[in-house]
Write a protein that holds these residues in place. Sequence first.
Motif, PDB file in Angstrom:
ATOM      1  N   ARG A   6      40.241  42.722  53.252  1.00 50.49           N
ATOM      2  CA  ARG A   6      40.913  42.270  52.052  1.00 50.49           C
ATOM      3  C   ARG A   6      41.462  43.471  51.274  1.00 50.49           C
ATOM      4  NH1 ARG A   6      39.506  41.683  47.007  1.00 50.49           N
ATOM      5  NH2 ARG A   6      40.573  40.118  45.766  1.00 50.49           N
ATOM      6  N   SER A   8      43.176  44.828  47.721  1.00 51.43           N
ATOM      7  CA  SER A   8      43.469  44.499  46.340  1.00 51.43           C
ATOM      8  C   SER A   8      44.971  44.464  46.160  1.00 51.43           C
ATOM      9  CB  SER A   8      42.901  45.565  45.414  1.00 51.43           C
ATOM     10  OG  SER A   8      41.613  45.212  45.029  1.00 51.43           O
ATOM     11  N   PRO A   9      45.472  43.427  45.509  1.00 53.49           N
ATOM     12  CA  PRO A   9      46.920  43.380  45.310  1.00 53.49           C
ATOM     13  C   PRO A   9      47.359  44.495  44.359  1.00 53.49           C
ATOM     14  CG  PRO A   9      45.819  41.613  44.107  1.00 53.49           C
ATOM     15  CD  PRO A   9      44.765  42.305  44.891  1.00 53.49           C
ATOM     16  N   PHE A  11      49.423  45.528  41.129  1.00 50.69           N
ATOM     17  CA  PHE A  11      49.752  44.752  39.937  1.00 50.69           C
ATOM     18  C   PHE A  11      50.974  45.313  39.232  1.00 50.69           C
ATOM     19  CE2 PHE A  11      45.248  43.916  40.555  1.00 50.69           C
ATOM     20  CZ  PHE A  11      45.255  42.542  40.517  1.00 50.69           C
TER      21      PHE A  11
END
Lengths: 438, 293
Positions: A6, A8-9, A11
């Motif tokens: 996964r 982290s997007p 931002f």
Amino acid sequence: MQLKKRQSPTFQKIGAPLAAATCALLGQGTSNEVRAQELQPWDIDTSLLIYSEDNNRVQDISLNGLARKELREDSYLNLTLAIDTLTGASPSGAVPSTVVQTFTRPSGDGQYVIGAGQEPLDDTFQDTRTALSANWEWPVTRLALLSVGASLSDEFDYTHTGLNAKLARDFNNRNTTLSFGAALANDTVSPVGGSPVPLAAMLEVGNDANKRGDQSKDVVDFLVGVTQVINRHTLVQLNYSLSQSDGYLTDPYKILSVVDPVTGNPVPGPAGSGLYRYLYESRPETRDKQSLFGLVKRDFDGNVLEASYRYMTDDWGVDSHTFDVHYRWNFDGGKYFQPHVRFYQQTAADFYERVLFNGAPVPTFATADYRLGEFDGLTLGVKYGQETSSGEWSARVEWYTQTSTVDSTALVGSLNTLDLYPDMNALIAQFTYKFGGR
Amino acid sequence: MRAKLSPRPYGWLGSFEAMASPCEVHVADAERDLAERILELTVAETRRIEAKFSRYRPDNVVHAINTAEGRPVVVDDETARLLDYAAQLHQLSHGRFDVTSGVLRHVWRFDGSDRVPTRAAVEALLPIIGWSKVRWRSPEITLLPGMQIDLGGVGKEYAVDRAAALVRPLSSSCLLNFGGDLLALGPSSAARPWRVGIESLAGTEAAAKQIDLASGALATSGDARRFLLKKGKRYSHILDPITGWPVPEAPRSVTVAAPTCSQAGMLATFALLQGRDAEAFLEAQGVQFWALR
């Protein structure tokens, strides 16, 4: 089975459009500068200091830690720990000579030899000192702050215990602060090989007829001070302090040379010792010091000048003047640069003698310790620091030079050709790291 | 409850209830008269905003909008600015902050119980949720029948900022605290910041963190008290208006420092809406924040 890592997007930064939207909602001029800081359970200051005198004299590596905790609002506990490791040699007080000189070590179990023309340095000087202190400060009323503390230090030949208290009271809309302080200390000296009988002659290895046991002294200090805010940019401080010492104030490792008043050469010591004549120093058993200290701190557009002067006088005849100036330039991003100049000057103690002359009456008190002679000291230094989100680090480098005043009455015969008052230079380097609260 | 002014070691504390929160006005280094004027101004402005924008009142602009049954309503300048603001927040949050999502409270009651609504009950509400379904052409707003707006998500912070703007000419040694959303106009006295505690999660007396605030705003969003717990699963009161369900894995509490209380509150709310990425979101914004999980 498939494993997915996964991520982290990333931002979008919304700070600017949000600020614009808020400004449209509230109108201009409603914005505040943000100045917020989280309190940490402990503020920790740590430092490593290296002090190094030239010509293989004293080297000190010192580790210091300060931990500060806010117990309640405006109530603090401060704990400090310092560990010093001293190595190197220090001047014994004897004068150099055109002949080879042999000395008995302070321990009495060995000798050291100083070559012709060399400064007599005692190279057994080595110690580790551990010092602890605790201090608690709290407001006793809205305008008065009381602090009490205790200190303890220990090294293999010296133990210190102390108590202190200080009361600071604000007046005049907190623009004036009056301070009163008192401290008591009791120190015990357990010199290696015993404490020499004052003005007794140095004896051969293994002979401790001139040595006694442990010694102690008491010191009482008082301080009264006033700090005054002059305006938004200027603050001044004035302190008067009194210090009274009582007990063993002599340095058990310092000696004086007894020389021939014509030739300047050492004279023979006690029969059978095989040594020249060296007497252990002797100092009075009391010392009263008074000092007056003035400080001005001024802000120049965010840069800060701090200048101070101290006058000290005591009943040993030592008067000193200390001028100290530093200027802190603050730069963007929490960086600062701070040059430092310090000038120190003192007169000699009344009983300071560079040498004693054979045949002359022996005075009651005498020392050849250069720290009680007349000298000037100059310190030049720079410090660079950087405040970070979690604290601050800084590095400081200073150079110190000490020049003793030559007393021509000591320059007889062969001593004219020798350097009885060598300059001393030292380099000081310190690295400091603070973390925790402010 | 009437506003009350009491002496404090640093000056004065004015306290009153508004917007379902205890509100405080701390004024340092001031005479009683000045502290009283500051308190009066603050109370009056806060009560005005509450009366005008509370969704519980039958006589205000929000009520008019919510009961228009599909008819357009023309609003005043201040309401228009708040609706513009709501529209911008909706866009900045990619639809996650939505003033029309308040109707979800019909099925979600965050009272610490285990009454989690059914999927069908939540889905039934989704057609009347969504700012994009609102027709907003300032100064005219039209909602679909059944839709409602709720400005509660911005109201308290707006009141703090508005009151601060009124107090600013009178004092810089002042701190406003409306139920944990607070703003300092300046330090309490020369170089002495205000001490602010962030509540710990367990609800104990001791503050979890202490912050020294010299100026600027702090706002906190979280579900320290408002949540549901079913079969060990905690449902946060932060609802995603797109799904109608609580945002999973959001921090329990987020406090953000910003120049205004409105910005601080929005950043805290946006962060919670990011769920497990709340901290990463705030890191990316480059703001000071304190998150408790």
